[in-house]
Each structure stands twice: as C-alpha cells, then as structure tokens.
Design an enzyme around this catalytic site. Structure first.
Site, PDB file in Angstrom:
ATOM      1  N   CYS A 111      -9.638  -1.701  -4.087  1.00 13.66           N
ATOM      2  CA  CYS A 111      -9.060  -0.350  -4.120  1.00 13.66           C
ATOM      3  C   CYS A 111      -9.972   0.661  -4.804  1.00 13.66           C
ATOM      4  O   CYS A 111      -9.756   1.861  -4.684  1.00 13.66           O
ATOM      5  CB  CYS A 111      -7.701  -0.383  -4.798  1.00 13.66           C
ATOM      6  SG  CYS A 111      -6.603  -1.643  -4.134  1.00 13.66           S
ATOM      7  N   HIS A 237      -5.614   6.362  -7.410  1.00 13.55           N
ATOM      8  CA  HIS A 237      -5.309   5.335  -6.413  1.00 13.55           C
ATOM      9  C   HIS A 237      -3.796   5.186  -6.302  1.00 13.55           C
ATOM     10  O   HIS A 237      -3.084   5.173  -7.307  1.00 13.55           O
ATOM     11  CB  HIS A 237      -5.954   4.011  -6.836  1.00 13.55           C
ATOM     12  CG  HIS A 237      -5.497   2.843  -6.008  1.00 13.55           C
ATOM     13  ND1 HIS A 237      -5.476   2.892  -4.626  1.00 13.55           N
ATOM     14  CD2 HIS A 237      -5.020   1.622  -6.354  1.00 13.55           C
ATOM     15  CE1 HIS A 237      -5.016   1.729  -4.176  1.00 13.55           C
ATOM     16  NE2 HIS A 237      -4.727   0.956  -5.196  1.00 13.55           N
ATOM     17  N   ASN A 267       0.365   1.228  -0.559  1.00 10.25           N
ATOM     18  CA  ASN A 267      -0.977   1.001  -1.108  1.00 10.25           C
ATOM     19  C   ASN A 267      -1.937   0.696   0.045  1.00 10.25           C
ATOM     20  O   ASN A 267      -1.851  -0.364   0.668  1.00 10.25           O
ATOM     21  CB  ASN A 267      -0.916  -0.174  -2.098  1.00 10.25           C
ATOM     22  CG  ASN A 267      -2.253  -0.450  -2.761  1.00 10.25           C
ATOM     23  OD1 ASN A 267      -3.290   0.042  -2.316  1.00 10.25           O
ATOM     24  ND2 ASN A 267      -2.220  -1.244  -3.812  1.00 10.25           N
TER      25      ASN A 267
END
Ligand code: UT7
Length: 312
Positions: A111, A237, A267
C-alpha cells in the site's frame, strides 16, 4: 530542481460490491463493516479487467490530463502488490499498452508502493536526464482475497490511479519525503509461500499503521520545513476510517482537510492514494501531504506544493 504532479487519471472497475452483497453470503453485517471500517462499497475487477488493463486506462487518462502524448514519457513505474503474473513485470504490459518508449519497472511496496514510486520518479527527474515520468498504482486485490474470509473480504477493492510527474521550480512540487520498512513484521500481512489468499493480523496491522502514518508524516513535515497547520490537504492511504481518524487526531490535521474515499472503494492498496488525489479539490500553491503504510511493513510519505503546469 523539484518535481510536480502535472497529470492525474484513474480507472475503476464497473462492478460495485456493496455491504449488502457481502451480508448475503458472509457472516457479517453492514453495521459491523461501516462502524469498524467506514467502508460501504468497493469495486471488483470484471472478467476482462487485469491489473495491467486498469493501469493502462489510468495511465492514458493521466498522460492526456498532462497535455502530453505517450512519446513524451521518459520513465514508467507501476506500483502493485497484485501483478497479473509473476514474470514479466506488469509495467512491461503497461508500456506496450500505452505505446511508451522508455524504461519501465514495478515497485512492490504494497500500500506504500505509489508513494515509493512517486519519490523514486521525482528523484530521477531531478537528475535531469528524463523530462517526465508516469507513476501508476494499480491493483486487482479481490483476486487474492478468500471470498469466504469475512475478516479480509469486506476490506479490499480493485482500481488504479496514475500521475504524470514533471520538473518544477524549487519550492514547488515535492518538498520532502520519508520512506521506511520494518521487515520484522512481514508475518502480519502476507500471502504465505504456496498459499493463494491474503492473511492478516488485522489488530496488529491497525496498531502499527497508526504509528507508522503519524511518524512518517511528522518526519516529512520536519524535512519540508512545515507544520500540520501548513497542510491544505492530507491524503492518507485508505484502509480504514478509524486508522485515518486516529492518525489525523494525533497529527492535529482536521477532518475538513483530510481526503476520504474508503467508503466508496475500500482498501485498494497502491491505488488508494492516487484515487484519493483525484478526489482532492487542490489548487496551485496548496500543500498536500500523502502518507501510506502496508505489508512489509512499509511506510512512505511525501509533501508536495501543488503546481499543475509543468515548468516551461
Ligand atoms: O493496507 C493495510 C492493510 N490492512 C489494514 O489496514 C487493516 C488494519 N486493521 C483493521 O482495519 C481492523 O483491525 C479490522 C477492520 C481488520 C478489524 O477491526 P477490529 O475492530 O480490529 O476487529 P477485530 O479484528 O478485533 O475483531 C472483532 C470481532 C471478532 O470477533 P470476536 O473474536 O470478538 O468474537 C471478529 O471475528 O469482529 C469479528 N469480525 C467480524 N464480524 C463481522 C471480523 N471481521 C468481521 C466481519 N463482520 N467482516
């Protein structure tokens, strides 16, 4: 010389998976998912979508947004944790699909990958040999999630976001950055050797994620000569609304200046920050702070003084 984001593009699969869709076959509820994560829906790659095809669509949109053509791009970096195949790199397929004539490689930092790619591209641009770079975060994470594991199935989604980076005068573009990794924590979020699906110790990732975002952001602010009060837009994020809230609280960044799209996309790993950037009502001169964390554990942050036009 510095480097600024002069083009932005995104690509998201058409198929929307709502919490109600998951409730229908998993032991979960819309109430649990919204309360614990903030996620209401996520996108899922269709049969014709690949990490490369999403990256190509986002990349083409970013090149167009920058007012460039493929031949102008001097470097391609694709950040992904979900390549379509082990060899060759996704970036090879993207280079061909976009008709680029330049070097191309993948960044595997989960990520944090987009921010890693952005910092790498900006540093290479500062060297002066290339005049523009394309950095893409692209994922098809739902292909690596056990559909019957409620602890991960509800969290992840697919998508891609891309930016064009070009030289900017000193004081504009990338002001400071921080990259980090703590490989003693590889076991808390991984696809173990020989296994197919993502395995995660959610509570441990949560605990470390808040600390990582706060610490990396603080380092980048200090290196950039900034404080939290200087941040016009915080683009973290997008893993969990509660992680974002806890980090903002500790960094003293108000919710009004924080971009959240986790409710719509879940996500999306390396795609999450560029997708959130596309939702940021940024104008020239604004200071944007990006901060990511992910499997590794990796973390990365960057402060950017926005300048849409490339330096002529
Ligand atoms: O990009 C980086 C990737 N990952 C992350 O950032 C994830 C970070 N972690 C998180 O976001 C959170 O830890 C989760 C959303 C994964 C879990 O939230 P939590 O508040 O930490 O819940 P928990 O893991 O402590 O689980 C609480 C309960 C458990 O039941 P018991 O043991 O208390 O009976 C779980 O089994 O919730 C249960 N549970 C669920 N219940 C309904 C776990 N997943 C679900 C679910 N629906 N989908």
């Amino acid at each position: 010389m510095s480097a600024a984001i002069t083009g932005l593009g995104t690509a998201i699969p058409e198929r929307i998976i709502t919490n109600a869709d998951l409730e229908a076959y998993l032991d979960t509820s819309d109430e649990w998912i919204v309360e614990r994560t903030g996620i209401r829906e996520r996108r899922q790659a269709g049969p014709n979508d690949t990490t490369a095809s999403l990256a190509i669509a986002a990349g083409a949109a970013a090149i167009k947004d920058a007012g460039l053509v493929p031949d102008d791009i001097g470097l391609l970096i694709v950040a992904t944790a979900t390549p379509d195949q082990a060899l060759p790199a996704v970036s090879a397929f993207v280079q061909d699909g976009l008709g680029l004539h330049c070097g191309a490689f993948d960044v595997s930092a989960a990520c944090s990958g987009f921010a890693y790619g952005l910092v790498t591209a900006s540093s290479l641009l500062a060297g002066g040999t290339i005049k523009s770079a394309l950095v893409i975060g692209a994922e098809t994470l739902t292909r690596f999630i056990d559909p019957n594991d409620r602890s991960t199935r509800v969290l992840f989604g697919d998508g891609a976001g891309a930016v064009v980076v070009q030289p900017a005068p000193d004081g504009m573009g990338l002001l400071g950055w921080d990259l980090g990794c703590d490989g003693s924590a590889t076991h808390i979020l991984q696809i173990p050797p020989g296994k197919k699906w993502v395995e995660m110790d959610g509570r441990e990732v949560f605990r470390r994620a808040v600390r990582a975002v706060v610490d990396t952001s603080a380092r980048t602010l200090e290196r950039s000569g900034l404080t939290a009060a200087d941040i016009d837009w915080f683009v973290p994020h997008q893993a969990n609304q509660r992680i974002i809230d806890a980090a903002c609280d500790r960094l003293h960044i108000p919710a009004e200046r924080t971009i959240v799209n986790v409710d719509r996309f879940g996500n999306t790993s390396a795609a999450s920050i560029p997708l959130a950037l596309a939702d940021t009502p940024v104008k020239d001169g604004d200071v944007v702070l990006l901060a990511g964390f992910g499997a590794g554990m990796t973390w990365a942050s960057a402060a950017i003084r926005w300048q849409k036009e490339a330096q002529s």
